[in-house]
Scaffold this motif. Structure first.
Motif, PDB file in Angstrom:
ATOM      1  N   GLY A   1      -5.105 -14.020  -7.290  1.00 46.74           N
ATOM      2  CA  GLY A   1      -6.097 -14.343  -8.305  1.00 46.74           C
ATOM      3  C   GLY A   1      -7.419 -13.627  -8.110  1.00 46.74           C
ATOM      4  O   GLY A   1      -7.569 -12.726  -7.284  1.00 46.74           O
ATOM      5  N   TYR A   2      -8.392 -14.071  -8.863  1.00 44.01           N
ATOM      6  CA  TYR A   2      -9.742 -13.494  -8.882  1.00 44.01           C
ATOM      7  C   TYR A   2     -10.535 -13.943  -7.667  1.00 44.01           C
ATOM      8  O   TYR A   2     -10.496 -15.116  -7.285  1.00 44.01           O
ATOM      9  CB  TYR A   2     -10.440 -13.952 -10.164  1.00 44.01           C
ATOM     10  N   THR A   3     -11.247 -13.017  -7.056  1.00 39.85           N
ATOM     11  CA  THR A   3     -12.185 -13.326  -5.980  1.00 39.85           C
ATOM     12  C   THR A   3     -13.577 -12.894  -6.411  1.00 39.85           C
ATOM     13  O   THR A   3     -13.770 -11.744  -6.834  1.00 39.85           O
ATOM     14  CB  THR A   3     -11.801 -12.601  -4.674  1.00 39.85           C
ATOM     15  N   HIS A   4     -14.539 -13.797  -6.314  1.00 43.03           N
ATOM     16  CA  HIS A   4     -15.911 -13.479  -6.717  1.00 43.03           C
ATOM     17  C   HIS A   4     -16.525 -12.482  -5.731  1.00 43.03           C
ATOM     18  O   HIS A   4     -16.250 -12.534  -4.528  1.00 43.03           O
ATOM     19  CB  HIS A   4     -16.746 -14.765  -6.756  1.00 43.03           C
ATOM     20  N   PRO A   5     -17.377 -11.556  -6.229  1.00 48.02           N
ATOM     21  CA  PRO A   5     -17.980 -10.553  -5.336  1.00 48.02           C
ATOM     22  C   PRO A   5     -18.708 -11.139  -4.130  1.00 48.02           C
ATOM     23  O   PRO A   5     -18.757 -10.503  -3.068  1.00 48.02           O
ATOM     24  CB  PRO A   5     -18.951  -9.814  -6.263  1.00 48.02           C
ATOM     25  N   SER A   6     -19.242 -12.350  -4.263  1.00 47.43           N
ATOM     26  CA  SER A   6     -19.943 -12.962  -3.128  1.00 47.43           C
ATOM     27  C   SER A   6     -18.998 -13.265  -1.971  1.00 47.43           C
ATOM     28  O   SER A   6     -19.442 -13.507  -0.843  1.00 47.43           O
ATOM     29  CB  SER A   6     -20.640 -14.256  -3.564  1.00 47.43           C
TER      30      SER A   6
ATOM     31  N   ARG B   1      -2.170 -12.123 -19.190  1.00 46.82           N
ATOM     32  CA  ARG B   1      -2.996 -12.976 -18.354  1.00 46.82           C
ATOM     33  C   ARG B   1      -3.865 -12.025 -17.535  1.00 46.82           C
ATOM     34  O   ARG B   1      -4.734 -11.384 -18.075  1.00 46.82           O
ATOM     35  CB  ARG B   1      -2.098 -13.896 -17.502  1.00 46.82           C
ATOM     36  N   LEU B   2      -3.626 -11.895 -16.242  1.00 42.68           N
ATOM     37  CA  LEU B   2      -4.349 -10.911 -15.447  1.00 42.68           C
ATOM     38  C   LEU B   2      -3.627  -9.571 -15.496  1.00 42.68           C
ATOM     39  O   LEU B   2      -2.438  -9.486 -15.796  1.00 42.68           O
ATOM     40  CB  LEU B   2      -4.473 -11.379 -13.993  1.00 42.68           C
TER      41      LEU B   2
END
Length: 393
Positions: free
Chosen positions: A103-108, A150-151
């Motif tokens: 899934g998505y990982t936030h840049p932080s 989706r992604l």
């Protein structure tokens, strides 16, 4: 004599620990059945295709670290999870091998990819640029959208995918897609699956023509393995089948394999009570005794992940090898069952919510059907309050 005494003492300690875990409510996870399922699924695939088990959602409720370490012991060296925190927890638990964040990982949180040696999915071209701007080398797999929408970068956007290969901070270790109707044998769904497969491999051919080599490819999840095992891939992302069940007990697959459920759920009888004719029980007074009855209060509820929709006679449990209906509404921490027709039920007895008791069995598929959902949801929503007992039955 001394060795015998030490062995006896060790067995006593293990028995006490085992029984201590059988307090309020617990899971029993059969690791021999897990090993069996792994072998069965691996045997369907070409020798060049490795398993990449999906251990997201705490390994579908089975305990991600313990399951992954058991798989490590079987020689498996690649895993996939949904979030970066799931990946971090595996590393902290001592799991070896490649771990792909699907899934998505936030840049932080990008720094965690480096710190814990995790691989990140590139969800589209914009995200590839974001990862590249992080400024440090990151191992990634590129997700291709072949029709699920989706992604993933759309399969027809070959230019954008090629640009991802030119991002100097991205170490592209793999490329993959998801087959969204691989679980269906309906002709139109099979046609759509073949369309997705064609789109995926056509894109890879185009990339290789312009000089970009795609290393590790993966396209199958559980149903992809059971219905399309012949696909030439490097990994197969097995999920629900590894845990010994299908998403629905009604599902049919091209290859019938002997999968063994690995999970049982059990709970203690907290109290036995007499309910007189005309009396009600539970929240909302949803059940009224039509005769004098004996009821048992079971120490498990919806906070443990048991669907509340099994209330009021929809679901059952097993006790003393017999089936007992759930009456009234399932509570957060308890449920109430009718044991009027079952002999010798006592406080502290064991009720089986999922699994076998005597000759009877309640399956995850049965619970999912009663709750109008799929086994994936039933298993992965199971709460964190259970003691987990791992054993080789």
């Amino acid at each position: 004599m001394r060795l015998f005494s030490m062995k006896t003492a060790l067995m006593s300690i293990l028995r006490k620990k085992y029984n201590f875990c059988k307090g309020r409510a617990w899971m029993e996870i059969d690791l021999n059945s897990l090993r069996h399922n792994i072998q069965v699924l691996q045997n369907l695939l070409p020798a060049t295709c490795e398993l990449m088990p999906a251990v997201k959602g705490d390994a579908y409720g089975h305990g991600a670290v313990r399951i992954s370490k058991e798989l490590n012991a079987l020689g498996i060296r690649a895993f996939c999870v949904a979030s970066i925190i799931e990946g971090v927890n595996l590393r902290k638990g001592g799991v070896k091998g490649e771990i792909l964040i699907l899934g998505y990982t936030h840049p932080s949180q990008f720094f965690l990819l480096k710190q814990f040696r995790l691989m990140q999915t590139v969800v589209d071209y914009e995200y590839a640029q974001m990862l590249n701007r992080y400024g440090k080398k990151v191992k990634v797999h590129i997700k291709i959208d072949t029709g699920m929408h989706r992604l993933g970068e759309r399969a027809e956007n070959i230019t954008y995918v090629a640009k991802m290969f030119q991002c100097h901070n991205l170490i592209i270790d793999g490329i993959f897609t998801y087959l969204c109707v691989a679980d269906s044998l309906i002709k139109s769904d099979e046609d759509f699956t073949h369309l997705q497969i064609d789109r995926f491999y056509r894109m890879i051919e185009e990339l290789e023509k312009i000089g970009f080599k795609c290393s590790k490819k993966h396209i199958q999840s559980s149903y992809g393995v059971l219905n399309y095992p012949e696909l030439e891939c490097n990994y197969a992302r097995i999920g629900i089948a590894m845990y010994g069940v299908l998403s629905s007990s009604r599902d049919k697959t091209k290859y019938a394999v002997d999968l063994k459920p690995i999970l049982s759920i059990k709970a203690r009888v907290a109290a036995i009570k007499e309910l007189l004719q005309g009396e009600t029980v539970g929240y909302g007074l949803q059940f009224t005794a039509f005769k004098n009855m004996t009821i048992a209060i079971i120490s498990i509820g919806y906070a443990d992940g048991i669907p509340r929709s099994l209330s009021c006679g929809v679901g059952n449990v097993l006790i003393n090898g017999e089936k007992a209906p759930i009456i009234g509404r399932i509570c957060m921490d308890q449920m109430i069952i009718d044991v009027s027709s079952i002999c010798n039920v006592k406080q502290n007895d064991i009720a089986t919510i999922l699994g076998k008791s005597g000759d009877l069995e309640i399956t995850a598929g049965e619970i999912a059907e009663q709750a109008h959902t799929i086994t994936n949801e039933i298993l992965s929503r199971l709460g964190g309050r259970f003691d987990k007992i791992y054993c080789y039955k």
